[in-house]
Scaffold this motif. Structure first.
Motif, PDB file in Angstrom:
ATOM      1  N   GLY A   7     -48.475 112.651  21.857  1.00  0.00           N
ATOM      2  CA  GLY A   7     -47.951 111.550  22.661  1.00  0.00           C
ATOM      3  C   GLY A   7     -47.126 110.551  21.870  1.00  0.00           C
ATOM      4  N   ILE A   8     -46.388 111.026  20.862  1.00  0.00           N
ATOM      5  CA  ILE A   8     -45.581 110.098  20.072  1.00  0.00           C
ATOM      6  C   ILE A   8     -44.245 109.822  20.763  1.00  0.00           C
ATOM      7  CG2 ILE A   8     -46.610 110.777  17.890  1.00  0.00           C
ATOM      8  CD1 ILE A   8     -44.079 112.458  17.397  1.00  0.00           C
ATOM      9  N   GLY A   9     -43.572 108.777  20.327  1.00  0.00           N
ATOM     10  CA  GLY A   9     -42.278 108.416  20.877  1.00  0.00           C
ATOM     11  C   GLY A   9     -41.417 107.790  19.805  1.00  0.00           C
ATOM     12  N   LEU A  10     -40.131 107.605  20.103  1.00  0.00           N
ATOM     13  CA  LEU A  10     -39.227 106.997  19.124  1.00  0.00           C
ATOM     14  C   LEU A  10     -39.685 105.591  18.762  1.00  0.00           C
ATOM     15  CD1 LEU A  10     -35.830 108.269  20.564  1.00  0.00           C
ATOM     16  CD2 LEU A  10     -36.897 108.941  18.415  1.00  0.00           C
ATOM     17  N   ALA A  11     -40.441 104.953  19.667  1.00  0.00           N
ATOM     18  CA  ALA A  11     -40.937 103.599  19.415  1.00  0.00           C
ATOM     19  C   ALA A  11     -41.967 103.569  18.293  1.00  0.00           C
ATOM     20  CB  ALA A  11     -41.537 103.014  20.691  1.00  0.00           C
ATOM     21  N   ASP A  12     -42.488 104.726  17.906  1.00  0.00           N
ATOM     22  CA  ASP A  12     -43.469 104.764  16.825  1.00  0.00           C
ATOM     23  C   ASP A  12     -42.812 104.722  15.447  1.00  0.00           C
ATOM     24  OD1 ASP A  12     -45.851 104.915  18.370  1.00  0.00           O
ATOM     25  OD2 ASP A  12     -45.363 106.983  18.858  1.00  0.00           O
ATOM     26  N   ASN A  13     -41.487 104.830  15.402  1.00  0.00           N
ATOM     27  CA  ASN A  13     -40.776 104.770  14.134  1.00  0.00           C
ATOM     28  C   ASN A  13     -41.115 103.501  13.366  1.00  0.00           C
ATOM     29  OD1 ASN A  13     -39.031 106.861  13.188  1.00  0.00           O
ATOM     30  ND2 ASN A  13     -37.942 106.656  15.148  1.00  0.00           N
ATOM     31  N   GLY A  14     -41.428 103.668  12.090  1.00  0.00           N
ATOM     32  CA  GLY A  14     -41.684 102.513  11.241  1.00  0.00           C
ATOM     33  C   GLY A  14     -43.125 102.050  11.228  1.00  0.00           C
ATOM     34  N   LYS A  15     -43.977 102.598  12.116  1.00  0.00           N
ATOM     35  CA  LYS A  15     -45.396 102.263  12.037  1.00  0.00           C
ATOM     36  C   LYS A  15     -45.983 102.896  10.787  1.00  0.00           C
ATOM     37  CE  LYS A  15     -45.935 101.572  16.975  1.00  0.00           C
ATOM     38  NZ  LYS A  15     -46.494 102.063  18.259  1.00  0.00           N
ATOM     39  N   ARG A  16     -47.241 102.540  10.484  1.00  0.00           N
ATOM     40  CA  ARG A  16     -47.826 103.012   9.222  1.00  0.00           C
ATOM     41  C   ARG A  16     -49.044 103.882   9.476  1.00  0.00           C
ATOM     42  NH1 ARG A  16     -46.521  99.366   5.325  1.00  0.00           N
ATOM     43  NH2 ARG A  16     -47.131 101.073   3.996  1.00  0.00           N
ATOM     44  N   PHE A  17     -49.324 104.786   8.556  1.00  0.00           N
ATOM     45  CA  PHE A  17     -50.585 105.532   8.579  1.00  0.00           C
ATOM     46  C   PHE A  17     -51.652 104.646   7.936  1.00  0.00           C
ATOM     47  CE2 PHE A  17     -47.640 109.029   9.206  1.00  0.00           C
ATOM     48  CZ  PHE A  17     -48.318 109.802  10.132  1.00  0.00           C
ATOM     49  N   ASP A  18     -52.056 103.635   8.654  1.00  0.00           N
ATOM     50  CA  ASP A  18     -52.960 102.629   8.097  1.00  0.00           C
ATOM     51  C   ASP A  18     -54.293 102.578   8.831  1.00  0.00           C
ATOM     52  OD1 ASP A  18     -52.199 101.594  10.500  1.00  0.00           O
ATOM     53  OD2 ASP A  18     -51.226  99.803   9.699  1.00  0.00           O
ATOM     54  N   GLY A  19     -54.532 103.534   9.723  1.00  0.00           N
ATOM     55  CA  GLY A  19     -55.806 103.550  10.422  1.00  0.00           C
ATOM     56  C   GLY A  19     -55.786 102.816  11.747  1.00  0.00           C
ATOM     57  N   ALA A  20     -54.684 102.115  12.061  1.00  0.00           N
ATOM     58  CA  ALA A  20     -54.599 101.429  13.340  1.00  0.00           C
ATOM     59  C   ALA A  20     -54.306 102.458  14.448  1.00  0.00           C
ATOM     60  CB  ALA A  20     -53.525 100.349  13.289  1.00  0.00           C
ATOM     61  N   GLU A  21     -53.038 102.788  14.647  1.00  0.00           N
ATOM     62  CA  GLU A  21     -52.698 103.826  15.617  1.00  0.00           C
ATOM     63  C   GLU A  21     -52.583 105.187  14.951  1.00  0.00           C
ATOM     64  OE1 GLU A  21     -49.849 102.468  18.827  1.00  0.00           O
ATOM     65  OE2 GLU A  21     -49.306 101.122  17.196  1.00  0.00           O
ATOM     66  N   PHE A  22     -52.116 105.185  13.710  1.00  0.00           N
ATOM     67  CA  PHE A  22     -51.918 106.429  12.949  1.00  0.00           C
ATOM     68  C   PHE A  22     -52.891 106.460  11.775  1.00  0.00           C
ATOM     69  CE2 PHE A  22     -48.113 105.862  15.345  1.00  0.00           C
ATOM     70  CZ  PHE A  22     -47.640 107.143  15.616  1.00  0.00           C
ATOM     71  N   THR A  23     -53.660 107.557  11.695  1.00  0.00           N
ATOM     72  CA  THR A  23     -54.673 107.673  10.654  1.00  0.00           C
ATOM     73  C   THR A  23     -54.475 108.967   9.871  1.00  0.00           C
ATOM     74  OG1 THR A  23     -56.240 106.548  12.104  1.00  0.00           O
ATOM     75  CG2 THR A  23     -57.161 107.731  10.245  1.00  0.00           C
ATOM     76  N   LEU A  24     -54.665 108.890   8.566  1.00  0.00           N
ATOM     77  CA  LEU A  24     -54.666 110.092   7.727  1.00  0.00           C
ATOM     78  C   LEU A  24     -55.886 110.060   6.824  1.00  0.00           C
ATOM     79  CD1 LEU A  24     -51.019 110.834   6.543  1.00  0.00           C
ATOM     80  CD2 LEU A  24     -52.665 112.475   7.441  1.00  0.00           C
ATOM     81  N   GLU A  25     -56.650 111.162   6.821  1.00  0.00           N
ATOM     82  CA  GLU A  25     -57.795 111.294   5.923  1.00  0.00           C
ATOM     83  C   GLU A  25     -57.524 112.467   5.011  1.00  0.00           C
ATOM     84  OE1 GLU A  25     -61.045 111.948   8.534  1.00  0.00           O
ATOM     85  OE2 GLU A  25     -60.838 110.002   9.530  1.00  0.00           O
TER      86      GLU A  25
END
Length: 186
Positions: free
Chosen positions: A120-138
């Motif tokens: 469910g991603i969109g162009l509006a997600d550009n520039g967000k971070r993998f910081d655990g808020a909306e985008f998470t990486l483990e």
DNA sequence: CTCTAGATAAACT
DNA sequence: GTTTATCTAGAGT
């Protein structure tokens, strides 16, 4: 911990076996491709532009682009102008929602366009971070065997072996050529 | 299995 | 204005 500020092929390898979640949906990363700064196949090759601006954001940023006018593809930004395309994942979290977004179409996360749609991603997600808020990486916890091969769907620098996959994984976007095995992750 | 149509943003001429 | 693009679904062989 996952190191975003490293050589882009290193980041692409480290992302295999890692877990990636977008607003509660996602799973283990099975397949990635690296795109460098002086890489003719990369969107950043001709320098910064409106489209690729997020690729020049801080390491650990989100870069989303529209492919062929209809497919949204998710990338993890490394160093300036470098990014890793997420090509396939194992559906683990939010499977019902992802299936709904894919309108019942299977597979859910095998292929970059399908992945973008299911998450469910969109162009509006550009520039967000993998910081655990909306985008998470483990980061990956155990050593995994890696497949290496040429990248898919590009016309320039098509010979560079910058595509990586999890050995023995089903659910890759396409099979790797023979000779692809044999690189153990650290 | 292969082939083709479809979709649109941005770079390019 | 034209071309290309980090593809996919669906139809055809």
């Amino acid at each position: 911990m996952l190191i975003f500020d490293q050589e882009i092929t290193g980041l692409a390898r480290d992302l295999i076996g890692a877990r990636l979640f977008v607003r509660g949906t996602g799973g283990m990363v099975l397949e990635t491709e690296a795109y460098g700064r002086n890489d003719p196949a990369s969107h950043s090759f001709r320098g910064p532009s409106t489209r690729n601006a997020a690729m020049f954001g801080p390491p650990g940023s989100v870069y989303v682009y529209l492919s062929y006018g209809c497919h949204l593809c998710l990338n993890v930004v490394g160093r300036a102008g470098e990014a890793v395309l997420i090509r396939a994942m194992l559906p683990e979290a939010g499977v019902a929602l992802m299936r709904e977004r894919r309108r019942g179409g299977a597979p859910l996360l095998a292929g970059p366009g399908r992945t973008g749609q299911a998450l469910g991603i969109g162009l509006a997600d550009n520039g967000k971070r993998f910081d655990g808020a909306e985008f998470t990486l483990e980061s990956r916890t155990e050593a995994r065997e890696l497949l290496v091969g040429p990248r898919i769907g590009i016309t320039r620098a098509a010979d560079l072996p910058w595509r990586f996959g999890l050995a023995e994984a089903s659910g890759l976007s396409r099979a790797f050529p023979a000779q692809a095995r044999g690189n153990n992750l650290a």
